[in-house]
Motif scaffolding. Sequence first.
Motif, PDB file in Angstrom:
ATOM      1  N   PHE A 116       0.931  -1.299  -0.065  1.00  0.00           N
ATOM      2  CA  PHE A 116      -0.022  -0.179   0.064  1.00  0.00           C
ATOM      3  C   PHE A 116       0.998   1.117  -0.064  1.00  0.00           C
ATOM      4  O   PHE A 116       0.966   2.094  -0.895  1.00  0.00           O
ATOM      5  CB  PHE A 116      -0.961  -0.133   1.259  1.00  0.00           C
ATOM      6  N   LEU A 117       1.660   1.255   0.954  1.00  0.00           N
ATOM      7  CA  LEU A 117       2.594   2.511   0.969  1.00  0.00           C
ATOM      8  C   LEU A 117       3.712   2.577  -0.184  1.00  0.00           C
ATOM      9  O   LEU A 117       3.853   3.950  -0.580  1.00  0.00           O
ATOM     10  CB  LEU A 117       3.673   2.563   2.411  1.00  0.00           C
ATOM     11  N   ASN A 118       4.147   1.562  -0.545  1.00  0.00           N
ATOM     12  CA  ASN A 118       4.880   1.721  -1.966  1.00  0.00           C
ATOM     13  C   ASN A 118       4.322   2.057  -3.054  1.00  0.00           C
ATOM     14  O   ASN A 118       4.764   2.745  -4.188  1.00  0.00           O
ATOM     15  CB  ASN A 118       5.662   0.078  -1.967  1.00  0.00           C
ATOM     16  N   GLY A 119       2.987   1.685  -3.053  1.00  0.00           N
ATOM     17  CA  GLY A 119       2.100   1.957  -4.144  1.00  0.00           C
ATOM     18  C   GLY A 119       1.840   3.641  -4.120  1.00  0.00           C
ATOM     19  O   GLY A 119       2.031   4.159  -5.122  1.00  0.00           O
ATOM     20  N   ILE A 120       1.472   4.221  -2.853  1.00  0.00           N
ATOM     21  CA  ILE A 120       1.678   5.688  -2.694  1.00  0.00           C
ATOM     22  C   ILE A 120       2.775   6.418  -3.097  1.00  0.00           C
ATOM     23  O   ILE A 120       2.676   7.348  -3.992  1.00  0.00           O
ATOM     24  CB  ILE A 120       1.319   6.091  -1.570  1.00  0.00           C
ATOM     25  N   ILE A 121       3.960   5.856  -2.912  1.00  0.00           N
ATOM     26  CA  ILE A 121       5.367   6.591  -3.556  1.00  0.00           C
ATOM     27  C   ILE A 121       5.429   6.310  -4.941  1.00  0.00           C
ATOM     28  O   ILE A 121       5.640   7.342  -5.496  1.00  0.00           O
ATOM     29  CB  ILE A 121       6.331   5.728  -2.652  1.00  0.00           C
ATOM     30  N   MET A 122       5.147   5.225  -5.454  1.00  0.00           N
ATOM     31  CA  MET A 122       5.277   4.902  -6.897  1.00  0.00           C
ATOM     32  C   MET A 122       4.256   5.941  -7.680  1.00  0.00           C
ATOM     33  O   MET A 122       4.764   6.373  -8.688  1.00  0.00           O
ATOM     34  CB  MET A 122       4.929   3.504  -7.209  1.00  0.00           C
ATOM     35  N   ALA A 123       3.095   6.050  -7.152  1.00  0.00           N
ATOM     36  CA  ALA A 123       2.281   6.663  -8.088  1.00  0.00           C
ATOM     37  C   ALA A 123       2.644   8.357  -7.996  1.00  0.00           C
ATOM     38  O   ALA A 123       2.494   8.970  -9.047  1.00  0.00           O
ATOM     39  CB  ALA A 123       0.814   6.943  -7.385  1.00  0.00           C
ATOM     40  N   ASN A 124       3.066   8.705  -6.920  1.00  0.00           N
ATOM     41  CA  ASN A 124       3.355  10.067  -6.598  1.00  0.00           C
ATOM     42  C   ASN A 124       4.646  10.562  -7.524  1.00  0.00           C
ATOM     43  O   ASN A 124       4.737  11.475  -8.375  1.00  0.00           O
ATOM     44  CB  ASN A 124       3.719  10.331  -4.985  1.00  0.00           C
ATOM     45  N   TYR A 125       5.705   9.420  -7.629  1.00  0.00           N
ATOM     46  CA  TYR A 125       6.937   9.547  -8.402  1.00  0.00           C
ATOM     47  C   TYR A 125       6.625   9.491  -9.905  1.00  0.00           C
ATOM     48  O   TYR A 125       7.307  10.289 -10.773  1.00  0.00           O
ATOM     49  CB  TYR A 125       7.862   8.168  -8.059  1.00  0.00           C
ATOM     50  N   LEU A 126       5.450   8.718 -10.296  1.00  0.00           N
ATOM     51  CA  LEU A 126       5.356   8.793 -11.814  1.00  0.00           C
ATOM     52  C   LEU A 126       4.386   9.609 -12.289  1.00  0.00           C
ATOM     53  O   LEU A 126       4.213   9.698 -13.487  1.00  0.00           O
ATOM     54  CB  LEU A 126       4.722   7.260 -12.002  1.00  0.00           C
ATOM     55  N   GLY A 127       3.467  10.089 -11.283  1.00  0.00           N
ATOM     56  CA  GLY A 127       2.280  11.031 -11.658  1.00  0.00           C
ATOM     57  C   GLY A 127       1.152  10.286 -12.160  1.00  0.00           C
ATOM     58  O   GLY A 127       0.430  10.710 -13.026  1.00  0.00           O
ATOM     59  N   TYR A 128       0.996   8.904 -11.762  1.00  0.00           N
ATOM     60  CA  TYR A 128      -0.122   7.906 -12.057  1.00  0.00           C
ATOM     61  C   TYR A 128      -1.032   8.070 -11.098  1.00  0.00           C
ATOM     62  O   TYR A 128      -0.677   8.452  -9.843  1.00  0.00           O
ATOM     63  CB  TYR A 128       0.331   6.546 -12.212  1.00  0.00           C
ATOM     64  N   GLU A 129      -2.273   7.695 -11.237  1.00  0.00           N
ATOM     65  CA  GLU A 129      -3.275   7.501 -10.194  1.00  0.00           C
ATOM     66  C   GLU A 129      -3.094   6.455  -9.359  1.00  0.00           C
ATOM     67  O   GLU A 129      -2.479   5.440  -9.791  1.00  0.00           O
ATOM     68  CB  GLU A 129      -4.613   7.463 -10.856  1.00  0.00           C
ATOM     69  N   PHE A 130      -3.517   6.656  -8.064  1.00  0.00           N
ATOM     70  CA  PHE A 130      -3.191   5.344  -6.960  1.00  0.00           C
ATOM     71  C   PHE A 130      -4.559   4.827  -7.097  1.00  0.00           C
ATOM     72  O   PHE A 130      -5.533   5.470  -6.757  1.00  0.00           O
ATOM     73  CB  PHE A 130      -2.759   6.020  -5.765  1.00  0.00           C
ATOM     74  N   ILE A 131      -4.674   3.555  -7.191  1.00  0.00           N
ATOM     75  CA  ILE A 131      -5.861   2.724  -6.849  1.00  0.00           C
ATOM     76  C   ILE A 131      -5.576   1.615  -5.619  1.00  0.00           C
ATOM     77  O   ILE A 131      -4.552   0.670  -5.819  1.00  0.00           O
ATOM     78  CB  ILE A 131      -6.436   1.919  -8.215  1.00  0.00           C
ATOM     79  N   ASP A 132      -6.410   1.890  -4.415  1.00  0.00           N
ATOM     80  CA  ASP A 132      -6.130   0.872  -3.320  1.00  0.00           C
ATOM     81  C   ASP A 132      -6.705  -0.347  -4.078  1.00  0.00           C
ATOM     82  O   ASP A 132      -8.039  -0.558  -4.354  1.00  0.00           O
ATOM     83  CB  ASP A 132      -6.918   1.557  -2.332  1.00  0.00           C
ATOM     84  N   ALA A 133      -5.722  -1.423  -3.641  1.00  0.00           N
ATOM     85  CA  ALA A 133      -6.264  -2.743  -4.122  1.00  0.00           C
ATOM     86  C   ALA A 133      -7.453  -3.157  -3.298  1.00  0.00           C
ATOM     87  O   ALA A 133      -8.255  -3.975  -3.928  1.00  0.00           O
ATOM     88  CB  ALA A 133      -5.165  -3.773  -3.908  1.00  0.00           C
ATOM     89  N   ALA A 134      -7.680  -2.612  -2.229  1.00  0.00           N
ATOM     90  CA  ALA A 134      -8.740  -3.188  -1.244  1.00  0.00           C
ATOM     91  C   ALA A 134     -10.072  -2.786  -1.975  1.00  0.00           C
ATOM     92  O   ALA A 134     -11.123  -3.362  -1.620  1.00  0.00           O
ATOM     93  CB  ALA A 134      -8.713  -2.504  -0.085  1.00  0.00           C
ATOM     94  N   GLU A 135     -10.173  -1.726  -2.963  1.00  0.00           N
ATOM     95  CA  GLU A 135     -11.176  -1.282  -3.470  1.00  0.00           C
ATOM     96  C   GLU A 135     -11.496  -1.992  -4.773  1.00  0.00           C
ATOM     97  O   GLU A 135     -12.828  -1.977  -5.232  1.00  0.00           O
ATOM     98  CB  GLU A 135     -11.308   0.176  -3.789  1.00  0.00           C
ATOM     99  N   VAL A 136     -10.703  -2.907  -5.182  1.00  0.00           N
ATOM    100  CA  VAL A 136     -10.921  -3.569  -6.549  1.00  0.00           C
ATOM    101  C   VAL A 136     -10.642  -5.034  -6.787  1.00  0.00           C
ATOM    102  O   VAL A 136     -10.966  -5.533  -7.494  1.00  0.00           O
ATOM    103  CB  VAL A 136      -9.968  -2.751  -7.757  1.00  0.00           C
ATOM    104  N   ILE A 137     -10.151  -5.505  -5.599  1.00  0.00           N
ATOM    105  CA  ILE A 137      -9.671  -6.785  -5.536  1.00  0.00           C
ATOM    106  C   ILE A 137     -10.522  -7.693  -4.353  1.00  0.00           C
ATOM    107  O   ILE A 137     -10.096  -7.215  -3.355  1.00  0.00           O
ATOM    108  CB  ILE A 137      -8.132  -7.056  -5.515  1.00  0.00           C
ATOM    109  N   PHE A 138     -11.228  -8.851  -4.835  1.00  0.00           N
ATOM    110  CA  PHE A 138     -12.115  -9.115  -3.770  1.00  0.00           C
ATOM    111  C   PHE A 138     -11.923 -10.683  -3.311  1.00  0.00           C
ATOM    112  O   PHE A 138     -11.651 -11.369  -4.169  1.00  0.00           O
ATOM    113  CB  PHE A 138     -13.480  -8.933  -4.100  1.00  0.00           C
ATOM    114  N   PHE A 139     -12.187 -10.645  -2.183  1.00  0.00           N
ATOM    115  CA  PHE A 139     -12.215 -12.355  -1.542  1.00  0.00           C
ATOM    116  C   PHE A 139     -13.363 -12.359  -0.744  1.00  0.00           C
ATOM    117  O   PHE A 139     -14.120 -11.545  -0.523  1.00  0.00           O
ATOM    118  CB  PHE A 139     -11.113 -12.330  -0.134  1.00  0.00           C
ATOM    119  N   ASP A 140     -14.251 -13.762  -0.878  1.00  0.00           N
ATOM    120  CA  ASP A 140     -15.334 -14.165  -0.050  1.00  0.00           C
ATOM    121  C   ASP A 140     -15.098 -14.293   1.471  1.00  0.00           C
ATOM    122  O   ASP A 140     -13.818 -14.155   1.845  1.00  0.00           O
ATOM    123  CB  ASP A 140     -16.046 -15.362  -0.625  1.00  0.00           C
TER     124      ASP A 140
END
Length: 439
Positions: A116-140
């Motif tokens: 999660f934290l590395n994703g925030i850094i990466m998105a900031n570094y690249l200027g890409y949007e950050f999508i939290d995996a908890a909002e898009v990848i699901f488990f039953d």
Amino acid sequence: MKKVVKFGGSSLASAEQFEKVGKIIRADKARCYVVPSAPGKRNSKDTKVTDMLYNTYALAESDDAFDKELDAIKARYQEIIDGLKLKLSLDKEFEVIRENFKKKAGSDYAASRGEFLNGIIMANYLGYEFIDAAEVIFFDEDGNFMPDHTNEVLSARLADTPKAVVPGFYGAKLDGSVKTFSRGGSDITGSIVAKAAHVDVYENWTDVSGFLIADPRIIDNPKGIDTITYRELRELSYMGATVLHEDAIFPVRKEGIPINIRNTNAPKDNGTWIVESTCQKPKYVITGIAGKKGFCSINIEKDLMNSEIGFGRKVLQAFEENEISFEHVPSGIDTMTVFVHQSEFMEKEQRVLAAIHKLAHPDSIDLESDLALIAVVGRGMRQMRGTAGRIFSALAHANVNVKMIDQGSSELNIIIGVKNEDFDAAIRAIYNIFVEIQL
Ligand code: ASP
């Protein structure tokens, strides 16, 4: 052309590594979706951030102080942020994490924060949007990954987001609680994103230039594998060749999206292509060799076994009742052998033997331990005559006694059982004959 690029922990362990990754991403406009792992080891004595998080959470869970340990994790990220000269603060995120650790949010939540934290850094570094995996990848609720629901939500989200960072390794249950895949699971996230975004290639960047024909701890400088099919890869990974998480092929396999394993530290190398099928002739008859030690065989004898209907089922029932899965079952006219993992079998040994006696009434049972299984895998074997002959003459020359032979009906692999102590010599002999000498 669209690509998903997944970067492993060692590719993102420091600011210098992040810079290499940034260069790779910017070198190709098609690299529009990025899946990062948590920072890995910076050197062989270092600790992966994921392991630091598990350890820190264990302290929180037993009500011990964990501030010092959490601060050390924060320092790892701060070092990356400073090294990249980003204007980014993770203070707020760390406060939330500290609170959630105190509330005992669970070890999956704890471990997921690495990505999660590395994703925030990466998105900031690249200027890409950050999508939290908890909002898009699901488990039953039982923790099983939900492929269809995930694909629906993630596809819709990515359709509106041309460039995004989706952290690897985790998602959430329907009640919102965070759930991770098994270790190394960012590879699976990469594959899920590749499918949902309908990309052309899933690039998986790591610290080796793809798969090698054999284990470099046994063979000096083994040759690399240029192209491997999904089925060949399954056989090799099952036998211990670990570059990619075993489950990472399933989401992309049905879509026909190839996976390209690449090396962040040698970006010019072509790496290995993992494909559904290919007309490309492999360079050698075999694609790869892998194996594992630590098996034992249970050899069962009974006169006229062959004509006794249901004998095999009764024997296997003894293993099933004791919850032991078997690896191979070669059989003769009056004999049947079952190969199992020694560590799994040992503690239940006497119970299994008693069950075989009770269910199948054999004449005798004899055990052999410390065996190794070696898989020689290759789509090229089907068209070639004499592959098995060459393997066994090479083993005979190397003085290796073959204990078991099993060729699957797919003719994609030949499994050989040898003593543990002959394992390295057997692999060397097979590698030699097919790759070095190319007889
Ligand atoms: N960071 C997680 C692990 O160490 C997941 C991953 O890297 O794929 O297992």
